[in-house]
Every structure is written in C-alpha cells, then in structure tokens.
Design a protein around this motif. Structure first.
Motif, short mmCIF file in Angstrom:
data_model
loop_
_atom_site.label_atom_id
_atom_site.label_comp_id
_atom_site.label_asym_id
_atom_site.label_seq_id
_atom_site.Cartn_x
_atom_site.Cartn_y
_atom_site.Cartn_z
N GLU A 116 0.83 -1.22 0.00
CA GLU A 116 0.00 0.00 0.00
C GLU A 116 0.86 1.25 0.00
O GLU A 116 0.54 2.24 -0.66
N GLU A 117 1.94 1.21 0.75
CA GLU A 117 2.84 2.36 0.81
C GLU A 117 3.45 2.64 -0.58
O GLU A 117 3.47 3.78 -1.04
N ALA B 199 0.93 4.14 -2.94
CA ALA B 199 0.74 5.58 -2.69
C ALA B 199 1.91 6.37 -3.26
O ALA B 199 1.72 7.46 -3.84
N THR C 40 1.63 6.52 -6.97
CA THR C 40 0.56 7.47 -7.32
C THR C 40 1.11 8.89 -7.35
O THR C 40 0.80 9.67 -8.26
#
Ligand code: ATP
Length: 231
Positions: free
Chosen positions: A167-168, A171, A174
């Motif tokens: 998830e990190e 992000a 992104t």
C-alpha cells in the motif's frame, strides 16, 4: 505518444519469444502489462531498453526510432528500467546509492526523492544490505528518478512484499504518476494494477491479446478469467 512499440519480435537464441508486441504509453499515463509466468513481460521491457535486441518491428521514443540502439544510449535518452531484483548497491548507504545516480538536470533531486520516500530519509546512513525488501524497492525507484527518466518501467515492484508495504508503494507510485511521469508497470498483483493503471495490456505467448481501459478491465471478469486464470 511518448513510447510506441509496434510489432516487435525478439528471440533468445532460436526461441521466438516476442511475436509481434505492440503497446504504447502517452504523457502522464500509467499502463500495466499483465500475463502469466513466461508470457514475455520481462522480455518486453528488456527489449525496449535494448538489453535484448529487437528483430523486426519498431520502437519509437519521443518521435525517434530507438530499436537496435545500444542499451546505454537508450538509458541516457531517458527510458529507465527498475529490474525485478532491484539492483541496488548493498555496500553503499542509501544516500550514496541515490547520489551516485544523480543527474543535475533531473527534476528529481535528493529532497524530492526523500519527500516521496520518507523512509529513505530516515535510513539515509544505512547500508543497502540493511534495508528491508520494501525499502530496497523504494531505493531502486528513488534511484531511477534521480537519473532523469522520461519513462519509468517497473518490473514487479511489489512482489513478495507485505500488504502494508504494498500500500505504501502504491501511494508513492501514485505521487510519481501525478507528477506526470509516464510509467509501464509489469505486475502480477491485480489490485495494484487496477489502483494505478489507466490502461492494461495482456500478453500471452509473446503477443498482446487484449488491451482495455481501467473501467472496462474492472468490469469484465471474463478477461481476467480467460487470460490470467484469476478474477
Ligand atoms: P515471469 O513472470 O515468469 O518473469 P515473464 O512474462 O516476465 O514471466 P519472460 O521472463 O519475459 O516472462 O520470459 C519469456 C520466455 O522466455 C519464457 O519462456 C522464459 O523461459 C524465456 N526466457 C527468459 N529469459 C531467457 C533467457 N535469458 N534465455 C532463454 N530463455 C529465456
């Protein structure tokens, strides 16, 4: 388009691996390349960067045909591959790994990389070998940014990492995408692909068999079932 690959063929010895691969990435776009093991994903990336010589077809990068150029020239022109096994220097510190790659003309300098990857700043004095797998991946991406890439290609950046680290990294990618970087992502993790991707290509036995925008891809389970064996 920033990068246009048209009908590219590539071989390992006599094995005909890429059998007419076509794909493209536009400004600020993130495209994914999906497919089963051995389908030709890594070979596609290696052919774009000139590590594997293309035979037939064309590869146009910012309007110029780069097929057949030596890998160092393609890298200098701004196509940067972050390989699956990360390739960081284990005996150098985080900061040394980053500054070694630095180019003065890159819009990504040390502070920019540290802003995206605060863990790297915390660990800047640590040696590459002391990093976790996720931190090594962050370092490999950070180092790539410092070389002034105009297209970033990532080969399975979250493979084997814990969900919280995945998830990190999603992000962080992104943020890099929002800064306008065109990205080609090879990834087996479908959730990661659909969180990040604008478009998805599916490769099977060295050929692109499907291309879909993210919404269409998300809506159509039969694509995933048919080509990837999952949904
Ligand atoms: P994976 O997810 O397993 O990495 P992939 O889609 O990236 O799969 P490639 O690594 O591009 O697949 O491999 C495509 C085909 O080429 C496979 O059949 C593989 O065995 C073969 N291959 C890969 N590297 C070499 C090599 N150096 N020499 C000979 N054959 C190779």
């Amino acid at each position: 388009m920033i990068l246009e690959v048209r009908e590219v063929h590539a071989y390992y010895g006599k094995s005909h691996i890429l059998q007419g691969v076509s794909l493209e990435v536009g400004p600020g776009e993130l495209v994914t390349l999906l497919g089963r093991n051995g389908a030709g994903k890594t070979t596609t990336l290696k052919t774009i960067v000139g590590v594997v010589a293309p035979r037939g077809g064309s590869i146009r990068f910012m309007g110029k045909d780069i097929a057949g150029l030596p890998a160092y020239r393609i890298a200098a022109g701004g196509i940067c591959l972050v390989p699956e096994h990360r390739g960081i220097f284990r005996l150098l510190s985080v900061e040394e790994n980053l500054t070694m790659a630095a180019r003065k003309d890159s819009p990504w300098q040390l502070d920019d990389v540290y802003r995206i990857f605060p863990r790297l700043k915390e660990r800047r004095k640590n040696g590459g070998s002391q990093l976790s797998g996720g931190e090594q991946q962050m370092l490999a991406i950070g180092r790539a940014l410092m070389t002034h890439p105009k297209v970033l290609m990532l080969d399975e950046p979250v493979e084997g990492l814990a969900p919280v680290i995945v998830e990190e990294i999603v992000a962080q990618l992104t943020q890099i995408k929002k800064a306008g970087m065109p990205i080609i992502l090879v990834e087996q993790n479908l959730a990661v692909c659909t969180q990040l991707g604008d478009r998805h290509y599916i490769i099977e036995q060295g050929r692109i068999v499907h291309c879909a925008g993210n919404a269409e891809f998300l809506a159509d389970d039969s694509i995933k079932d048919r080509y990837l064996g999952v949904n």
